[in-house]
Structure formats: structure tokens, C-alpha cells
Design a protein around this motif. Structure first.
Motif, mmCIF file in Angstrom:
data_model
loop_
_atom_site.group_PDB
_atom_site.id
_atom_site.type_symbol
_atom_site.label_atom_id
_atom_site.label_comp_id
_atom_site.label_asym_id
_atom_site.label_seq_id
_atom_site.Cartn_x
_atom_site.Cartn_y
_atom_site.Cartn_z
ATOM 1 N N ARG A 146 24.457 4.020 42.054
ATOM 2 C CA ARG A 146 24.596 3.936 43.511
ATOM 3 C C ARG A 146 23.702 4.971 44.172
ATOM 4 N NH1 ARG A 146 30.535 4.285 43.263
ATOM 5 N NH2 ARG A 146 30.282 3.033 45.119
ATOM 6 N N GLU A 153 28.022 16.691 43.249
ATOM 7 C CA GLU A 153 29.365 16.129 43.207
ATOM 8 C C GLU A 153 29.651 15.448 41.865
ATOM 9 O OE1 GLU A 153 28.425 14.461 46.894
ATOM 10 O OE2 GLU A 153 28.533 12.406 46.186
ATOM 11 N N LEU A 156 30.648 18.192 39.733
ATOM 12 C CA LEU A 156 31.994 18.604 40.118
ATOM 13 C C LEU A 156 33.030 17.663 39.501
ATOM 14 C CD1 LEU A 156 33.209 20.800 41.820
ATOM 15 C CD2 LEU A 156 33.090 19.320 43.804
ATOM 16 N N LEU A 157 32.743 16.374 39.556
ATOM 17 C CA LEU A 157 33.625 15.396 38.926
ATOM 18 C C LEU A 157 33.721 15.642 37.434
ATOM 19 C CD1 LEU A 157 32.717 12.041 40.706
ATOM 20 C CD2 LEU A 157 35.024 12.902 40.351
ATOM 21 N N CYS A 160 35.985 18.471 35.428
ATOM 22 C CA CYS A 160 37.378 18.309 35.036
ATOM 23 C C CYS A 160 37.498 17.868 33.585
ATOM 24 C CB CYS A 160 38.079 17.325 35.961
ATOM 25 S SG CYS A 160 37.430 15.660 35.829
ATOM 26 N N ARG A 173 41.047 11.303 25.604
ATOM 27 C CA ARG A 173 41.250 11.393 27.055
ATOM 28 C C ARG A 173 39.943 11.690 27.762
ATOM 29 N NH1 ARG A 173 46.434 14.165 29.475
ATOM 30 N NH2 ARG A 173 47.115 12.062 28.947
ATOM 31 N N MET A 177 38.029 9.469 30.618
ATOM 32 C CA MET A 177 37.666 10.018 31.920
ATOM 33 C C MET A 177 36.169 9.867 32.171
ATOM 34 S SD MET A 177 40.107 13.403 31.809
ATOM 35 C CE MET A 177 39.418 14.236 33.227
ATOM 36 N N VAL A 180 35.334 6.390 33.232
ATOM 37 C CA VAL A 180 35.654 6.157 34.645
ATOM 38 C C VAL A 180 34.539 6.689 35.535
ATOM 39 C CG1 VAL A 180 37.199 6.822 36.525
ATOM 40 C CG2 VAL A 180 38.150 6.122 34.320
ATOM 41 N N GLY A 184 32.094 4.390 37.665
ATOM 42 C CA GLY A 184 32.191 4.611 39.101
ATOM 43 C C GLY A 184 30.834 4.866 39.740
ATOM 44 N N GLU B 111 46.963 20.188 39.410
ATOM 45 C CA GLU B 111 46.892 20.223 37.946
ATOM 46 C C GLU B 111 48.229 20.632 37.348
ATOM 47 O OE1 GLU B 111 43.668 22.660 36.726
ATOM 48 O OE2 GLU B 111 42.273 21.626 38.038
ATOM 49 N N GLU B 153 45.380 11.588 33.491
ATOM 50 C CA GLU B 153 43.941 11.821 33.541
ATOM 51 C C GLU B 153 43.351 11.438 34.894
ATOM 52 O OE1 GLU B 153 43.897 9.798 29.921
ATOM 53 O OE2 GLU B 153 42.672 8.146 30.646
ATOM 54 N N LEU B 156 43.959 14.337 36.929
ATOM 55 C CA LEU B 156 43.028 15.389 36.513
ATOM 56 C C LEU B 156 41.661 15.157 37.148
ATOM 57 C CD1 LEU B 156 43.153 17.851 34.765
ATOM 58 C CD2 LEU B 156 42.465 16.484 32.812
ATOM 59 N N LEU B 157 41.233 13.911 37.136
ATOM 60 C CA LEU B 157 39.969 13.573 37.785
ATOM 61 C C LEU B 157 40.032 13.874 39.280
ATOM 62 C CD1 LEU B 157 38.963 10.188 36.105
ATOM 63 C CD2 LEU B 157 37.460 12.139 36.423
ATOM 64 N N CYS B 160 39.617 17.518 41.162
ATOM 65 C CA CYS B 160 38.344 18.132 41.552
ATOM 66 C C CYS B 160 38.031 17.865 43.013
ATOM 67 C CB CYS B 160 37.221 17.637 40.654
ATOM 68 S SG CYS B 160 36.899 15.893 40.828
ATOM 69 N N ARG B 163 38.162 20.796 45.235
ATOM 70 C CA ARG B 163 37.199 21.866 44.993
ATOM 71 C C ARG B 163 35.951 21.710 45.835
ATOM 72 N NH1 ARG B 163 38.572 24.974 40.444
ATOM 73 N NH2 ARG B 163 40.423 24.124 39.484
ATOM 74 N N ALA B 164 35.822 20.558 46.492
ATOM 75 C CA ALA B 164 34.695 20.401 47.410
ATOM 76 C C ALA B 164 34.926 21.286 48.623
ATOM 77 C CB ALA B 164 34.557 18.943 47.816
ATOM 78 N N ARG B 173 31.603 14.403 51.158
ATOM 79 C CA ARG B 173 31.482 14.553 49.708
ATOM 80 C C ARG B 173 32.747 14.089 48.999
ATOM 81 N NH1 ARG B 173 28.532 19.586 47.218
ATOM 82 N NH2 ARG B 173 26.864 18.145 47.709
ATOM 83 N N ARG B 176 32.885 10.339 48.895
ATOM 84 C CA ARG B 176 32.021 9.747 47.861
ATOM 85 C C ARG B 176 32.621 9.916 46.472
ATOM 86 N NH1 ARG B 176 27.622 11.816 51.067
ATOM 87 N NH2 ARG B 176 27.653 13.732 49.851
ATOM 88 N N MET B 177 33.156 11.103 46.220
ATOM 89 C CA MET B 177 33.753 11.335 44.905
ATOM 90 C C MET B 177 34.939 10.403 44.673
ATOM 91 S SD MET B 177 33.484 15.518 44.894
ATOM 92 C CE MET B 177 34.470 15.782 43.446
ATOM 93 N N THR B 179 35.368 7.498 45.971
ATOM 94 C CA THR B 179 34.837 6.148 45.742
ATOM 95 C C THR B 179 34.439 5.975 44.280
ATOM 96 O OG1 THR B 179 33.974 6.114 48.003
ATOM 97 C CG2 THR B 179 33.103 4.475 46.462
ATOM 98 N N VAL B 180 33.799 6.987 43.725
ATOM 99 C CA VAL B 180 33.397 6.919 42.324
ATOM 100 C C VAL B 180 34.621 6.746 41.427
ATOM 101 C CG1 VAL B 180 32.426 8.246 40.405
ATOM 102 C CG2 VAL B 180 31.260 8.214 42.614
ATOM 103 N N ILE B 181 35.662 7.517 41.700
ATOM 104 C CA ILE B 181 36.869 7.438 40.873
ATOM 105 C C ILE B 181 37.497 6.046 40.977
ATOM 106 C CG2 ILE B 181 39.196 8.327 40.550
ATOM 107 C CD1 ILE B 181 38.199 11.045 41.481
#
Lengths: 191, 191
Positions: A146, A153, A156-157, A160, A173, A177, A180, A184, B111, B153, B156-157, B160, B163-164, B173, B176-177, B179-181
Motif C-alpha cells: 500500500r 510505523e 513500530l508495529l 511488538c 505466535r 503476528m 498479520v 496488512g 499489555e 496476539e 499485543l499488536l 503499539c 506508542r505513536a 499514523r 494507518r497502523m 488499518t494494517v492490523i
DNA sequence: ACCTGAACACCGTTCAAGT
DNA sequence: ACCTGAACACCGTTCAAGT
């Protein structure tokens, strides 16, 4: 003049710096919260010396992991030559995660390296971010990733990933992750 | 007998506990590393009292954020009734992230709540994990979410996200993160 | 049964004195 | 110019004494 011709450090200073980093690497491998006292003692230097070289734990953590993370910068180009962009990206993170560099403090270090941690963006762009940019740009050019994905970022993802447990269960695990995250980042899956 | 008929706590104990949590909430909102000393003083209790109720910063952080996170448990069912599973999942995380509950220590708390932090899995399954399970299961039943996704998990994802940075740039940001997840959790995008 | 707060231990940081 | 290590400040944790 951003670099006002700073003289080369004295040799004992260089030696001490290297000793400190080596001691810190060993200490952090066991416990990322290891006392700085003991690191200085293990390195055989005074506490003031350590503080002169590294003003705080964060700086020390960064120095320790910087090398290992930077080593992966070269890997990026090689992976890109041998695999499709997204697969290269996946492999890159797998190396980053699975390598013995995955100490308990690695997550903090990765955030620090990415400039997203408590330190904020450093003076010069970290090589790890540049390497990730290389991979992402290739993926975007191939219309696999994308277009709005940014290196910071994504790192940052990924940070974890190190927070998952050790051992075989944690490995599985982490793998899920990572899947994903990679999926994504794929383009054209918007509902 | 898992609950051996423990007597109700004395009223002053209950009051103190509430005062401590309130003081901690205010303190952590500014600085998640706020000294426990000052929290005890702000709450008007002795240090031993605080330690009796909460054996360490982690326990205190958890108590502070537990309420807010638990409140979202109810939201899950409502979102699920009004939206498709994946959209409900996205909205759930958006609430979780965007709400004023997003203090600087929220990431640590999430967490901890997920049981993936340094504390390890608690005695009883946290409600937040149960709520997330509800959403994920609905998504799996609708064949929208990959079957191997696990609540821990995913949390856990998502941890983060906190943390932005703050501010409008951080908001974009985080979006967007997220959306990725979400897209990564979608089923059937395997290369 | 619960609370208080002084006391202890520990860790990060500084700085005067040294080479 | 750089190093040393004692000294200081700070924070978490405990515990004897109180109610």
C-alpha cells in the motif's frame, strides 16, 4: 558547519568505549534492566566514564543493538534481489526477530532505532529505517505494498514482535503476528 | 474451594484503595513513571498502605486502566450488533485508542491487561481479552477473520498503537497502523 | 485488621581530585 | 583530555510501632 572538525578521540577513550559496549551487550542479554553500576564494573571503568560515553541507559541500549540492526541494512538489498518485495520484507523481519539479537531489550532498542521511542527522532536518519524504506519502496513500485505505508510505523508495529514470549509457543505466535503485519501491508485488500 | 469466603474489607481500607486509584490515575495521566511516593502522599495514605493494596507499579497501573478497559467490554456486543464483524473490530480499537484513556502508560497497561506483559497470565482471564474474543469469533464465523487469530496476539499488536506520538500527526499514523492490523486479520489474502 | 512513616537498600548522576 | 570513585539524590520496599 555541522561537523566542526572534531579531533579523533584518545586511544584509551576508544578502548573504554568498546569495553563498555561489550559488557553492556552481555549484561542486557540477561536483563535489559541490568544496573549500570555493574556494567561499569564489568567493563572495568568508572561510572563517570560510562556516563561520559553514554548519557543514560537508552543511549547504551542503542549502541549495543545498533550494530546488529545496522548489519541487517546490507541484508535488505540481497533479499530484494532474490525474492519478491513482500516476501523479502517478511524474510527481513524474520531475520530481525529470530536472530540471536532478540534479547529481552531488543524491542526497546528497535523503537529507539526507529526514532519512535521516548528519545524522538535522532539527528541523522537511522540506517534501519533506510533499509526498511528500500524494501517498502520496492514493494510500492511493484504495486504489492500500500502506497501510504511508512517505515517508522511499520517498525513500530514490528516492535511488538519481541514482546511475545520466548520458546516454541512464542515462535509460533510471532510468526502469526508477522503474517498479520505483512498481509496488512498488502495493497488492494480494502473491504 | 477457590474463594474461601473472604470477609469484606474494612471501610477505611475500601476508602483508601479508592483514593489511591484516583490519585494514581491523575499522576499517571501526566507521567506513567510518576514516583509512588508522591502518589501515596497525594492520596493521603502511608506508603505501606499503598503497598499493601498494590504490590508495585504494575499492579497500580493495571488497577487504574482496568476500569476503562473493562468498560469497553460492553461496547463490543453493541458494535457487533450494528456493524459487520471486522468493522466492529476496527471501531472497537478506535474507541480504545482515541478515547481520553490513551494516556502515556496505556500501552503498558494494555499489555498487562492482555496478560502478555512482564506479569504473565493472571489468575482469571481478563474481560478485555474476552471481549476481543467475542469480536474475533464473530469475524471467524462470518469467514471474515483468519481462523488462527488469537486475542492475546491481536492485543499485543494493538498495544503499539499507543506508542505513536500524540497530536494530529500521531492520529493519522495510528489510523494507518490500525488499518494494517485490520486488513492483516482479514481472511483469504494469502499471497 | 489496618494504617503510619521512618528506615533501609538500590540505582542513576554528578563532580572534585587525579593522571 | 580523559578517568576515577566517593558522594548525593531519588525511588521502591519493608517493618516496628501504633490505632
Amino acid at each position: 558547519m555541522t561537523h566542526p572538525a572534531r579531533r579523533a578521540p584518545r586511544s584509551d577513550a576508544r578502548h573504554n568505549r568498546a569495553r563498555i559496549v561489550r559488557a553492556a551487550r552481555a549484561a542486557f542479554a540477561e536483563d535489559p534492566a541490568a544496573p549500570l553500576h555493574s556494567i561499569a564494573k564489568a567493563a572495568g571503568v568508572g561510572q563517570g566514564t560510562m556516563y561520559r560515553h553514554f548519557p543514560g541507559r537508552q543511549a547504551l541500549l542503542l549502541a549495543v543493538y545498533q550494530e546488529e540492526v545496522d548489519a541487517l541494512t546490507d541484508t535488505a538489498a540481497g533479499l530484494l534481489a532474490a525474492h519478491e518485495p513482500l516476501e523479502a520484507l517478511r524474510l527481513w523481519f524474520e531475520h530481525l526477530t529470530a536472530g540471536r539479537s532478540g534479547g529481552p531489550g531488543a524491542s526497546l532498542a528497535v523503537e529507539a532505532v526507529a526514532g519512535t521511542g521516548p528519545t524522538g527522532p535522532g539527528p541523522d536518519r537511522p540506517p534501519a529505517v533506510a533499509a526498511l524504506d528500500l524494501l517498502l519502496d520496492a514493494g510500492k513500485a511493484a504495486r504489492q505494498v500500500r502506497p501510504d505505508a511508512e517505515a517508522e510505523e511499520v517498525l513500530l508495529l514490528a516492535s511488538c514482535l519481541w514482546r511475545a514470549d520466548e520458546g516454541p509457543a512464542g515462535l509460533a505466535r510471532r510468526r502469526r503476528m508477522l503474517t498479520v503485519i505483512i498481509d496488512g501491508l498488502r495493497v488492494g485488500v480494502g473491504h
